[in-house]
Design a protein around this motif. Structure first.
Motif, PDB file in Angstrom:
ATOM      1  N   ARG A  25       0.832  -1.187   0.000  1.00  0.00           N
ATOM      2  CA  ARG A  25       0.000   0.000   0.000  1.00  0.00           C
ATOM      3  C   ARG A  25       0.877   1.250   0.000  1.00  0.00           C
ATOM      4  O   ARG A  25       0.435   2.308  -0.411  1.00  0.00           O
ATOM      5  N   ARG A  26       2.104   1.102   0.501  1.00  0.00           N
ATOM      6  CA  ARG A  26       3.018   2.265   0.578  1.00  0.00           C
ATOM      7  C   ARG A  26       3.374   2.734  -0.829  1.00  0.00           C
ATOM      8  O   ARG A  26       3.899   1.978  -1.642  1.00  0.00           O
ATOM      9  N   GLU A  27       3.064   3.996  -1.076  1.00  0.00           N
ATOM     10  CA  GLU A  27       3.282   4.501  -2.427  1.00  0.00           C
ATOM     11  C   GLU A  27       4.761   4.569  -2.797  1.00  0.00           C
ATOM     12  O   GLU A  27       5.100   4.609  -3.977  1.00  0.00           O
ATOM     13  N   ASP A  28       5.628   4.650  -1.787  1.00  0.00           N
ATOM     14  CA  ASP A  28       7.056   4.738  -2.115  1.00  0.00           C
ATOM     15  C   ASP A  28       7.707   3.361  -2.143  1.00  0.00           C
ATOM     16  O   ASP A  28       8.914   3.248  -1.994  1.00  0.00           O
ATOM     17  N   SER A  29       6.935   2.327  -2.346  1.00  0.00           N
ATOM     18  CA  SER A  29       7.536   0.993  -2.474  1.00  0.00           C
ATOM     19  C   SER A  29       7.640   0.633  -3.955  1.00  0.00           C
ATOM     20  O   SER A  29       6.860   1.106  -4.786  1.00  0.00           O
ATOM     21  N   ILE A  30       8.619  -0.208  -4.245  1.00  0.00           N
ATOM     22  CA  ILE A  30       8.865  -0.600  -5.633  1.00  0.00           C
ATOM     23  C   ILE A  30       7.658  -1.352  -6.191  1.00  0.00           C
ATOM     24  O   ILE A  30       7.233  -1.146  -7.320  1.00  0.00           O
ATOM     25  N   GLY A  31       7.100  -2.246  -5.364  1.00  0.00           N
ATOM     26  CA  GLY A  31       5.965  -3.039  -5.834  1.00  0.00           C
ATOM     27  C   GLY A  31       4.795  -2.154  -6.224  1.00  0.00           C
ATOM     28  O   GLY A  31       4.171  -2.350  -7.287  1.00  0.00           O
ATOM     29  N   HIS A  32       4.514  -1.173  -5.394  1.00  0.00           N
ATOM     30  CA  HIS A  32       3.420  -0.248  -5.684  1.00  0.00           C
ATOM     31  C   HIS A  32       3.693   0.496  -6.989  1.00  0.00           C
ATOM     32  O   HIS A  32       2.820   0.674  -7.834  1.00  0.00           O
ATOM     33  N   LYS A  33       4.942   0.902  -7.134  1.00  0.00           N
ATOM     34  CA  LYS A  33       5.355   1.677  -8.305  1.00  0.00           C
ATOM     35  C   LYS A  33       5.128   0.870  -9.593  1.00  0.00           C
ATOM     36  O   LYS A  33       4.587   1.381 -10.575  1.00  0.00           O
ATOM     37  N   ILE A  34       5.565  -0.402  -9.574  1.00  0.00           N
ATOM     38  CA  ILE A  34       5.420  -1.227 -10.788  1.00  0.00           C
ATOM     39  C   ILE A  34       3.946  -1.416 -11.114  1.00  0.00           C
ATOM     40  O   ILE A  34       3.521  -1.292 -12.271  1.00  0.00           O
ATOM     41  N   PHE A  35       3.167  -1.669 -10.075  1.00  0.00           N
ATOM     42  CA  PHE A  35       1.726  -1.836 -10.272  1.00  0.00           C
ATOM     43  C   PHE A  35       1.133  -0.570 -10.893  1.00  0.00           C
ATOM     44  O   PHE A  35       0.392  -0.620 -11.892  1.00  0.00           O
ATOM     45  N   GLN A  36       1.514   0.582 -10.326  1.00  0.00           N
ATOM     46  CA  GLN A  36       1.004   1.860 -10.837  1.00  0.00           C
ATOM     47  C   GLN A  36       1.436   2.079 -12.281  1.00  0.00           C
ATOM     48  O   GLN A  36       0.673   2.588 -13.104  1.00  0.00           O
ATOM     49  N   ASN A  37       2.702   1.735 -12.586  1.00  0.00           N
ATOM     50  CA  ASN A  37       3.197   1.938 -13.953  1.00  0.00           C
ATOM     51  C   ASN A  37       2.412   1.111 -14.958  1.00  0.00           C
ATOM     52  O   ASN A  37       2.114   1.568 -16.060  1.00  0.00           O
ATOM     53  N   LEU A  38       2.058  -0.119 -14.552  1.00  0.00           N
ATOM     54  CA  LEU A  38       1.265  -0.965 -15.453  1.00  0.00           C
ATOM     55  C   LEU A  38      -0.106  -0.344 -15.685  1.00  0.00           C
ATOM     56  O   LEU A  38      -0.604  -0.308 -16.813  1.00  0.00           O
ATOM     57  N   LEU A  39      -0.686   0.178 -14.593  1.00  0.00           N
ATOM     58  CA  LEU A  39      -2.004   0.793 -14.729  1.00  0.00           C
ATOM     59  C   LEU A  39      -1.940   2.079 -15.533  1.00  0.00           C
ATOM     60  O   LEU A  39      -2.696   2.289 -16.482  1.00  0.00           O
ATOM     61  N   SER A  40      -0.973   2.947 -15.173  1.00  0.00           N
ATOM     62  CA  SER A  40      -1.002   4.281 -15.783  1.00  0.00           C
ATOM     63  C   SER A  40      -0.590   4.214 -17.249  1.00  0.00           C
ATOM     64  O   SER A  40      -0.937   5.070 -18.038  1.00  0.00           O
ATOM     65  N   GLN A  41       0.129   3.168 -17.624  1.00  0.00           N
ATOM     66  CA  GLN A  41       0.479   3.052 -19.039  1.00  0.00           C
ATOM     67  C   GLN A  41      -0.618   2.303 -19.802  1.00  0.00           C
ATOM     68  O   GLN A  41      -0.472   2.016 -20.985  1.00  0.00           O
ATOM     69  N   SER A  42      -1.699   1.959 -19.081  1.00  0.00           N
ATOM     70  CA  SER A  42      -2.830   1.265 -19.699  1.00  0.00           C
ATOM     71  C   SER A  42      -2.415  -0.037 -20.373  1.00  0.00           C
ATOM     72  O   SER A  42      -2.649  -0.239 -21.560  1.00  0.00           O
ATOM     73  N   PHE A  43      -1.787  -0.888 -19.600  1.00  0.00           N
ATOM     74  CA  PHE A  43      -1.443  -2.228 -20.088  1.00  0.00           C
ATOM     75  C   PHE A  43      -2.704  -2.880 -20.653  1.00  0.00           C
ATOM     76  O   PHE A  43      -3.771  -2.820 -20.049  1.00  0.00           O
ATOM     77  N   LYS A  44      -2.563  -3.491 -21.825  1.00  0.00           N
ATOM     78  CA  LYS A  44      -3.735  -3.967 -22.538  1.00  0.00           C
ATOM     79  C   LYS A  44      -4.246  -5.320 -22.035  1.00  0.00           C
ATOM     80  O   LYS A  44      -5.319  -5.761 -22.435  1.00  0.00           O
ATOM     81  N   GLY A  45      -3.456  -5.999 -21.190  1.00  0.00           N
ATOM     82  CA  GLY A  45      -3.957  -7.249 -20.621  1.00  0.00           C
ATOM     83  C   GLY A  45      -4.559  -7.004 -19.236  1.00  0.00           C
ATOM     84  O   GLY A  45      -4.966  -5.898 -18.910  1.00  0.00           O
ATOM     85  N   ARG A  46      -4.612  -8.089 -18.418  1.00  0.00           N
ATOM     86  CA  ARG A  46      -5.119  -7.973 -17.059  1.00  0.00           C
ATOM     87  C   ARG A  46      -3.971  -7.876 -16.078  1.00  0.00           C
ATOM     88  O   ARG A  46      -2.926  -8.481 -16.265  1.00  0.00           O
ATOM     89  N   VAL A  47      -4.142  -7.073 -15.008  1.00  0.00           N
ATOM     90  CA  VAL A  47      -3.132  -6.984 -13.951  1.00  0.00           C
ATOM     91  C   VAL A  47      -3.768  -7.390 -12.629  1.00  0.00           C
ATOM     92  O   VAL A  47      -4.851  -6.907 -12.284  1.00  0.00           O
TER      93      VAL A  47
END
Lengths: 705, 705
Positions: A25-47
């Motif tokens: 949940r911590r926004e400054d964590s790497i895992g959160h960042k990767i998840f956000q990057n997938l979402l914000s770049q509109s990955f065309k599959g499912r995350v």
């Protein structure tokens, strides 16, 4: 279960669904960042985010583990502490996940315990047929609009383009993405390979070779996992797609730095250079050059030749570009009469119409006119357009003209580059035409020239005949087999060395070993004067240090004198006991001395060496190395690429040397090492090469097994 | 009337009042632009627009001519067609104007008519004691806040700083201003010198040498007006202030480009290289390097040595920086025990504490701690800090730490550079401390390394003893004077050549000229075998082409055979008539062959040459050139700087050669040319150099007068 490679890489680079394991949940964590990057770049599959301690993150349902995800998962990105990775991987295996990216550190790069963990992780992946990227990497990225995946922790998403990139350094990965974005240089896919526990640069090369979205491959390398495979792949790929590589660890200091953070072996850089040269890989020294060269290759036709026209509105930058051309082996040809005539009509009288063409303060229309003339000038393979924004001229107008004409150049197969002093990347403001052409722009003309020169080198490589390993006659494998079967490990005896050379059709002046002055006199008589007297000793390596070589002995008197003198010296140095005897050899005063040999590199295997004899190789480093085995093209190149080649061509009235026979000698050595890999080192030093048609003969040789 | 130079340059660069002659109402005219630039930059003196056809421009009163201006005028900037310039200059003279800048083109660069006009313009200026910049230039600029003058037609006004710049290319001037502004690199004054009809780079060097506002001088050169004066000035200035220069025209193509737009002579680039080396000028190849190096020199102490510590948060960039260091002759020393101990406490265990220090994902405070340790580490002369912005770290925090500690580094005399991957110029966001230190930042670490290496080179130059031209003994000027008085222009006779060398204390193997085989035998008998037989002919230059040199003749039989063979060859080649005789010389088989000589360059005067003999110089270009006259330091450097120097030091068991005697030989040649400038060319090829203490002897020599 071993999947076919491209299918597995497909799951990594074009997955339909991704689980991000360790989304905090911590926004400054790497895992959160990767998840956000997938979402914000509109990955065309499912995350699917995975975290046992959270239900919802960013408004999206979180799964406690991969096994809880109700759909199938192609790719899992893991950002959990190293100690939890094995269990998670096991779970992925059960779930049927096809590929895993482990971002987390704490593996081979972190010492023995980490290395053990990494081995176990690979074992789990192998068991389930999962392909693994990393651990200790920054992720992967695919700009294809139907994929649009940023599975890295960098928020930078570069434009879509045809350059694929693999990096062995995550930190450089960050820089590369940033730089590509700033310059508007388009990438197809990007992979940070990390520790390369499973997927290596080689696997990616195989994929990109087939990948229609990729036209140029960029590599940042620190070491080679499997150089033989790399060489084979690179050779095949270079024939169609250029590979541009920067490899750190050139220096001892650089290797130390590279090794300390990847645990990679510090390899001899000379071998890497040889590998790049033989496989057509364009080696550059800096990241800036990596981008400059790739930019040209991605957007422009390869320069057909070395003839460059420079079109400028300032004499100074034109002169600097001309200097840079000369420094990089490009020519500034005289322009055709038609071009000169046309320029005379077009340009003001104060303009300079010879190459570099300086249109002075003329404007966009003069640029257009001059470019059209140069497009049709058969003397010109490539054009570099330099534009210094004068006070009132509009850069945009000139840029528009260049873009406008770029398709004309593309159609004619001419390379077109620009230097808009200060503007890097590609000329902007106009769409890339259907032909795929866009005009790379460089902040300084020297960078344009460098990139052009490397593209020209690559084209020269492509035009070369594809070499082959020829069948050689007069080879007696069995005889050598017998000698080596009976030999002890170490330096071979002289008689064995010369017998082996003879068995592989290599002519040598086998010496006569003598142990008394009378024997020496008899041997010399039999050979005929002049002769050479050489100390023979297994322990005294540098014979010259003891005056142990006397050349050009013309009479029995001189021989006796030389023999006695040498014995005296050895006696007074207290080294007489180390002497096995003296060798008498026919003196060959004619011919040019060359050296040839084989050395062994732990990573690359046998390295083939060639250079001019005497002090050239040692003092001027004028020697060339290639990786075993040699093709006929390699052998020819080796001989041609030493600086002292002019000596062989016939220098100052001396006749040209028997160059084909040297090339054949190198091929014979390569065959010998192919047949007998137990040969660790082989030195032919010197070999005397005679005038064309008269062959060569080995004067001194040694072999280590 | 000749004014003192600095006073006159003062009027150009720090005028109290400026007339702009040719201010058009048209906003897109150069005259209007310059006038506007002076106004918008708030020039601190008075500005008077001049135009006979306008009353008011931009709300300011316009004068019909300079003579109508009611106040005194220091500087006139002329932007009127070339044909009107003479009258305007005359008027300026009458008015008492001290300096003129002619922006207009149409002078020497435009052909004979323009050159004539330029001569007349200079004559007018001389008559009135006016100093002239241009014609055909883009103006001058002074950033000193109490002057604040932009008298160029570029709207770009760079920040105030301590770098002065002169450019021979107006187009590059535009680029330079733009680049300086973008990078935040501060200039003191900027001069576009144009055709250099009067004020030259030399005049500016004299001014900047004294100018307290200038700490670093940047030059863009295309040619040298007066290289001797330039050399003298540069040597004096380099001792205190660094000069960084880029010179185009390295290649034939570059010279052509440079010459065609300035009418400057294409000079031999090798002479320019020699001049730069001897005077401490830092020569760079590209504009980018010009700024990179100047940026370091302007803001950082000179590196005291070659020992560099690299501090990075990414292994890849650290490895690339380390490679670049090695390539540029910088070292990565082992860090002190205290530093290593401190880093162990400070950094996470996954960090690499050896040089390059990789702090991995640690942050600003770890950078601070590591920098403080490196500031106190006596093993380190300079530090390059590399920062790759990781996902969450703030570049600003790390930049602030570096800026914060920069004064500490400055105080300790340690050079501190940074590479913020993507950020060029200087670290921003914090004021430059009182010490004048600021931390240059480079987009790529390789550029930081290059700039650092050149600053180190410059410091090495400064630390060298200041050379002197020594008094030489055993010189008989009169004897040479007598020989040359009687000599015809052309190649001197062998006996005169050897007599001249002898008169200057240069030992040679003067040959005996013979015209029959019997004379040859007698001469050989007198000299003692072995001997050398050489063809003597004024027209057959390359003797070896006819087998015209036979070495190591050991007996009368061999001599007779060689003599007859040579005569036969010449006869069958039909060249017998060109033979003046044969020279018999003592054979010297010992010693190392070197060559020494003097060549003549039209611009630079005599060039002194040194290299290793045989094919080294020709094939490996392993020779060094210096400008006459040589100091003792120059002579030492010449001998040391050939690649083959190792041969002289004693290679592979051979004794070291008599190096001091070679240095003395070069100084003697320099003295000979100083005393007899009519010597156009002199070749000593080869000179045999014997073991230390045994001197050297010239084997073959020729002199052209």
């Amino acid at each position: 279960m071993i999947q076919d490679i491209n299918g597995a890489i497909e799951a990594l680079l074009r997955p339909n669904s991704i689980a991000v394991i360790g989304v905090s949940r911590r926004e400054d964590s790497i895992g959160h960042k990767i998840f956000q990057n997938l979402l914000s770049q509109s990955f065309k599959g499912r995350v699917f985010p995975v975290n046992p301690k959270a239900d919802v993150i960013s408004g999206i349902k979180v799964y406690p583990s991969v096994s809880h995800i109700p759909e199938s998962v192609d790719l899992a990105v893991m950002v959990i502490p190293a100690d939890y990775i094995l269990d998670a991987a096991e779970e992925c295996g059960v779930k049927g996940v096809k590929a895993i990216i482990v971002i987390s550190a704490g593996f081979a790069e972190a010492g023995n315990k980490g290395a053990e963990l990494q081995r176990k992780l690979v074992a789990v992946c192998r068991r389930y047929g999962i392909r693994l990227i990393g651990p200790n990497c920054m992720g992967v990225l695919n700009t294809d609009p139907i994929v649009s995946m940023n599975a890295t922790f960098s928020h930078v998403f570069p434009p879509h383009g045809n350059i694929a990139m693999a990096t062995q350094s995550g930190a450089l990965g960050l820089v590369i993405l940033e730089y590509a974005k700033n310059l508007g240089i388009g990438l197809s896919t990007f992979v940070s390979v990390g520790n390369r526990a499973d997927v290596s640069s080689n696997d990616l090369l195989e994929y990109w070779c087939q990948d229609p979205a990729t036209g140029v491959i960029m590599l940042y390398l620190e070491s080679f996992g499997n150089p033989k495979k790399f060489a084979r792949l690179a050779r095949a790929i270079s024939a169609n797609k250029p590979i541009v590589a920067v490899k750190s660890g050139r220096s001892a200091a650089g290797s130390r730095a590279a090794a300390s953070h990847t645990g990679a072996l510090a390899t001899v850089d000379i071998a890497a250079d040889a590998l790049f040269a033989q496989t057509g890989i364009i080696r550059v020294d800096t990241l800036e050059q990596l981008f400059d060269v790739s930019n040209v290759l991605a957007h422009q036709p390869l320069p057909r030749g070395s003839r460059v026209a420079i079109l400028t509105n300032g004499g100074g930058p034109g002169a600097m570009a001309a200097d840079a051309c000369t420094a990089h082996g490009l020519e500034l040809p005289a322009l055709s009469d038609a071009t000169l005539e046309g320029l005379k009509m077009l340009l003001p009288s104060r303009a300079s119409r010879t190459n570099p063409v300086d249109i002075t303060d003329a404007g966009a229309e003069e640029y257009r006119g001059a470019l059209m003339l140069l497009a049709d000038d058969d003397n010109v393979d490539a054009v570099i357009v330099i534009f210094i924004p004068p006070v009132f001229a509009r850069s945009e107008d000139v840029a528009a003209v260049i873009m406008d004409l770029s398709t004309e150049f593309y159609r004619r197969g001419k390379t077109l580059l620009s230097s808009f002093m200060g503007q890097r990347g590609c000329l902007s403001g106009s769409p890339i035409p259907a032909g795929g052409s866009s005009v790379p722009s460089f902040a300084f003309p020297e960078s344009a020239v460098y990139a052009l020169a490397r593209a020209r080198d690559y084209n020269l490589y492509r035009q070369k005949p594809c070499g082959m390993i020829p069948e050689l006659k007069d080879i007696d494998r069995e005889r050598v087999q017998k000698i080596l079967d009976n030999a002890l490990p170490g330096w071979l005896l002289a008689k064995d060395v010369y017998a082996i050379l003879d068995a592989y059709g290599i002519r040598s002046l086998a010496p006569t070993l003598v142990t008394s002055v009378d024997e020496a006199l008899n041997a010399a008589q039999a050979l005929g004067y002049p002769v050479v007297l050489k100390l023979d000793s297994a322990t005294i390596i540098h014979k010259t240090d003891f005056g142990g070589v006397v050349l050009d002995i013309r009479s029995p008197q001189e021989l006796r004198q030389a023999y006695d003198m040498m014995m005296q010296r050895l006696t007074s140095a207290g080294r007489l006991a180390e002497v096995d005897g003296m060798n008498i050899q026919k003196m060959v005063s004619q011919g040019i001395e060359v050296i040839a040999g084989v050395a062994h590199d732990d990573v690359f295997g046998p390295l083939m060496l060639f250079g001019l004899g005497g002090i050239y190789t040692e003092l001027f480093k004028d020697a060339v190395t290639r990786i075993h085995p040699l093709t006929d093209v390699d052998a020819t190149e080796m001989v041609h690429s030493v600086k002292a080649y002019k000596l062989l061509e016939g220098f100052r009235g001396s006749p040209p040397a028997d160059i084909p026979v040297i090339e054949e000698l190198l091929l014979r050595l390569s065959a010998l090492v192919t047949d007998f890999p137990q040969i660790k080192e082989l030195d032919l030093n010197p070999v005397k090469v005679f005038a064309a048609g008269n062959g060569c003969t080995v004067v001194d040789a040694r072999i280590l097994v």
